[in-house]
Design a protein around this motif. Structure first.
Motif, mmCIF file in Angstrom:
data_model
loop_
_atom_site.group_PDB
_atom_site.id
_atom_site.type_symbol
_atom_site.label_atom_id
_atom_site.label_comp_id
_atom_site.label_asym_id
_atom_site.label_seq_id
_atom_site.Cartn_x
_atom_site.Cartn_y
_atom_site.Cartn_z
ATOM 1 N N ARG A 10 0.848 -1.188 0.000
ATOM 2 C CA ARG A 10 0.000 0.000 0.000
ATOM 3 C C ARG A 10 0.878 1.230 0.000
ATOM 4 O O ARG A 10 1.993 1.208 0.521
ATOM 5 C CB ARG A 10 -0.895 0.001 1.231
ATOM 6 N N PRO A 11 0.370 2.279 -0.550
ATOM 7 C CA PRO A 11 1.173 3.511 -0.522
ATOM 8 C C PRO A 11 1.375 3.991 0.909
ATOM 9 O O PRO A 11 0.499 3.847 1.760
ATOM 10 C CB PRO A 11 0.358 4.523 -1.325
ATOM 11 N N ILE A 12 2.535 4.500 1.165
ATOM 12 C CA ILE A 12 2.855 5.026 2.486
ATOM 13 C C ILE A 12 2.304 6.446 2.570
ATOM 14 O O ILE A 12 2.431 7.228 1.631
ATOM 15 C CB ILE A 12 4.375 5.016 2.707
ATOM 16 N N SER A 13 1.712 6.749 3.685
ATOM 17 C CA SER A 13 1.183 8.094 3.873
ATOM 18 C C SER A 13 2.323 9.112 3.783
ATOM 19 O O SER A 13 3.345 8.964 4.450
ATOM 20 C CB SER A 13 0.515 8.201 5.248
ATOM 21 N N PRO A 14 2.188 10.129 2.942
ATOM 22 C CA PRO A 14 3.304 11.061 2.762
ATOM 23 C C PRO A 14 3.507 11.965 3.985
ATOM 24 O O PRO A 14 2.580 12.567 4.502
ATOM 25 C CB PRO A 14 2.893 11.887 1.547
ATOM 26 N N HIS A 15 4.708 12.002 4.438
ATOM 27 C CA HIS A 15 5.133 12.959 5.459
ATOM 28 C C HIS A 15 6.616 13.202 5.246
ATOM 29 O O HIS A 15 7.249 12.556 4.404
ATOM 30 C CB HIS A 15 4.806 12.471 6.879
#
Length: 143
Positions: A10-15
């Motif tokens: 899954r895509p990693i939440s951007p931070h």
């Protein structure tokens, strides 16, 4: 025996931990900082200059002493060069954004080159501006 299926990627939440600081990101951050600096520092100095101008010769001489006097001369140069670099950096970044708004310059290499050129252009323009402004001081010609 039953096995659990592997979890899908899954895509990693951007931070900020997932981003590398690149020239385009740095240009964007510096654009915001220079805009705030010009508005706050430049606005306060402009207001002080107008108030000193309106208050008379004594107040205006006091204002000038902060930037041209023997003890505070270096402060005037630091603030002046800083505001000038901020102005040119903000302007060059604005031109870059104008080009991006036309739909050009989104290729990775072009975007990186344009971001780097905003810093180079701002630095060159600042040096040229202060070189012209202080040419008599640099060349030793007194008026």
């Amino acid at each position: 025996m039953a096995t659990t299926p592997p979890k899908p990627e899954r895509p990693i939440s951007p931070h900020l931990g997932h981003y590398r600081m690149g020239p385009a990101m740095l240009t964007s951050i510096v654009h915001r900082i220079t805009g705030d600096g010009l508005a706050i520092v430049g606005g306060l100095l402009f207001t002080w200059w107008l108030a000193a101008l309106a208050a008379g010769k004594e107040s205006y001489d006091y204002f000038l002493s902060w930037f041209t006097g023997p003890s505070w001369n270096i402060l005037g140069y630091i603030i002046g060069v800083g505001l000038t670099f901020s102005l040119f950096q903000h302007m060059m970044s604005g031109i870059r954004h104008f080009v991006l708004d036309t739909g050009a310059g989104y290729e990775l290499k072009t975007n990186k080159t344009g971001a780097i050129l905003t810093f180079v252009g701002a630095l060159v323009l600042t040096i040229l501006f202060w070189g012209i402004l202080l040419k008599d001081v640099i060349l030793g010609v007194a008026k």
